[in-house]
Design an enzyme around this catalytic site. Structure first.
Site, PDB file in Angstrom:
ATOM      1  N   SER A  31       0.817  -1.212   0.000  1.00 42.36           N
ATOM      2  CA  SER A  31       0.000   0.000   0.000  1.00 42.36           C
ATOM      3  C   SER A  31       0.849   1.259   0.000  1.00 42.36           C
ATOM      4  CB  SER A  31      -0.901   0.011   1.236  1.00 42.36           C
ATOM      5  OG  SER A  31      -0.108   0.071   2.416  1.00 42.36           O
ATOM      6  N   ASP A  35       3.763  -1.007   7.243  1.00 36.40           N
ATOM      7  CA  ASP A  35       3.417  -2.388   7.559  1.00 36.40           C
ATOM      8  C   ASP A  35       3.635  -3.325   6.373  1.00 36.40           C
ATOM      9  OD1 ASP A  35       2.706  -1.623  10.124  1.00 36.40           O
ATOM     10  OD2 ASP A  35       0.594  -1.368   9.627  1.00 36.40           O
ATOM     11  N   LEU A  55      -2.677  -2.514  -5.716  1.00 38.15           N
ATOM     12  CA  LEU A  55      -3.958  -2.372  -6.397  1.00 38.15           C
ATOM     13  C   LEU A  55      -4.257  -0.893  -6.595  1.00 38.15           C
ATOM     14  CD1 LEU A  55      -6.191  -4.999  -4.522  1.00 38.15           C
ATOM     15  CD2 LEU A  55      -4.617  -5.340  -6.437  1.00 38.15           C
ATOM     16  N   CYS A 116     -13.990  -4.247   1.009  1.00 37.74           N
ATOM     17  CA  CYS A 116     -12.791  -4.278   0.173  1.00 37.74           C
ATOM     18  C   CYS A 116     -12.031  -5.587   0.363  1.00 37.74           C
ATOM     19  CB  CYS A 116     -11.894  -3.091   0.498  1.00 37.74           C
ATOM     20  SG  CYS A 116     -10.443  -2.954  -0.575  1.00 37.74           S
ATOM     21  N   CYS A 225      -9.361   4.463   3.322  1.00 45.80           N
ATOM     22  CA  CYS A 225      -8.856   5.042   2.076  1.00 45.80           C
ATOM     23  C   CYS A 225      -9.874   6.011   1.481  1.00 45.80           C
ATOM     24  CB  CYS A 225      -8.507   3.942   1.078  1.00 45.80           C
ATOM     25  SG  CYS A 225      -9.876   2.870   0.617  1.00 45.80           S
TER      26      CYS A 225
END
Length: 390
Positions: A31, A35, A55, A116, A225
């Site tokens: 992302s 992490d 993604l 999601c 998000c």
């Protein structure tokens, strides 16, 4: 080096153990945060052949996802690994944006992260791995754990029918994210590696600094998000949900004011009601059909039962009789004891359950997830669809 479970009794049960890492390819969902970055670095250090996958979820330039893409690409360059980008904007629009919008329009308080994870993130990663063929496993930076149910040290005094893999809470209860993973399938769990499941957040930062990761000092994201992209959940709602004026009523029937859309309210809300009353009032329920926001005193928020729909049993086979569980009805809430009763549907399939709390619970919110645990093991979970009074 990559840690396994700190509980030595469970160490040999980790899904990481006994998987030959030689020539094993793994795709890490990146992302752009610390992490997921550390997950990739630890796997590399432990001998895995790693590639990154990001993604592309949001439409529009300058979004949080655009920033994440840049950071993830930079990390992969630093680590010397391949960075893959998967355009998932269409499926994200359909499965998260649209369904979140529909949830608010129906008087629910949706859980976009769960949507999601269920229909986008892990499914897209799984499809990517299967299509590429040379890949075997997927990894993310979630704070949770996966173990084999064949472990002899697992306590099964309730005689659950365990599936092959069990989903457990993360070792750091303050960071545990298993709540958002209740919808995962066994197919996903069989391929899923969670490198941070046994780490505490402070250990994550230390490890990231030790490895010299560019994301080591990056601030932790505190928002969805959608919030990061739109600026606030309120702005998302304003952009996607039509406004329809209605009444605010006390549960005794007295009209106290008006509102400009039930999507602006959630169960338990106190601030922003714009009404006058001798004592504090809270949102007790939302009536989508009549477009009414009902308010009440705090004690009237207590509920005894809730109906849970779309239940997914991630770690056990669906129970055919009532079972005792520890239910978590909000991400940050403590689990509470309750009894789960199967409800038969017209097609004789049990996808709905009645959750009866041992003690009355406040702010039981339709649209949020109710996740069922037995100790550290996440049994399954579903969406709160309705509740009953005390």
């Amino acid at each position: 080096m990559l840690k396994t479970l700190k509980d030595k009794k469970l160490e040999n049960c980790s899904s990481i153990n006994n998987k030959s890492k030689k020539q094993k390819h793994i795709v890490v969902g990146l992302s752009g945060g610390v992490d997921s970055s550390l997950s990739a670095a630890l796997l590399m250090e432990d001998g895995w052949k790693v590639e990154g996958l990001t993604l592309w979820l949001m439409k529009g330039e300058g979004s949080c996802c655009s920033e994440g893409l840049v950071d993830a690409a930079g990390l992969c360059e630093d680590l010397g690994i391949q960075h893959n980008i998967l355009d998932s904007r269409v499926i994200f629009e359909r499965e998260v944006i649209k369904k979140t919008t529909e949830g608010y329009e129906s008087g629910y308080t949706p859980l976009p992260c769960s949507m999601c994870n269920k229909n986008v993130k892990f499914e897209e990663m799984l499809k990517f791995v299967i299509k590429q063929k040379e890949f075997t496993y997927i990894a993310t930076g979630h704070y949770a754990r996966v173990i084999k149910s064949s472990c002899e040290h697992i306590n099964n005094s309730e005689n659950f029918q365990f599936k092959d893999f069990l989903l457990l809470r993360g070792a750091d209860r303050n960071k545990d994210q298993s709540y958002f993973l209740y919808s995962l399938s066994q197919e996903v769990l069989s391929r899923l590696i969670l490198p941070l499941g046994d780490l505490k957040k402070e250990e994550t930062r230390k490890e990231a600094l030790r490895l010299g990761l560019r994301t080591a000092k990056k601030p932790e994201s505190q928002d969805l998000c959608l919030v990061e992209h739109y600026g606030s959940m309120q702005k998302f709602i304003d952009n996607h949900v039509k406004t329809k004026n209605g009444e605010i009523k006390h549960i005794n029937g007295k009209t106290l004011g008006t509102h400009n859309g039930i999507q602006h309210f959630t169960i338990g809300q106190r601030k922003g009601l714009g009404i006058a009353w001798p004592e504090p009032l809270y949102v007790e329920s939302l009536d989508k059909q009549k477009n009414i926001v009902y308010v009440a005193n705090k004690n009237d928020l207590l509920k005894r039962e809730a109906i849970i729909k779309e239940v997914n049993w991630v770690s056990i086979e669906a129970p055919i009789k009532e079972i005792e569980v520890e239910a978590q009805i909000r991400y940050r809430s403590e689990p509470v004891k309750g009894i789960l009763v199967p409800l038969k549907s017209k097609d004789n399939l049990t996808k709905r359950f009645k959750l009866i709390f041992e003690d009355n619970q406040s702010s039981v919110t339709p649209g949020q997830a109710a996740v069922f645990y037995k100790g550290e093991i996440l049994l399954g979970g579903g969406l709160i669809s309705e509740f009953s009074k005390k």
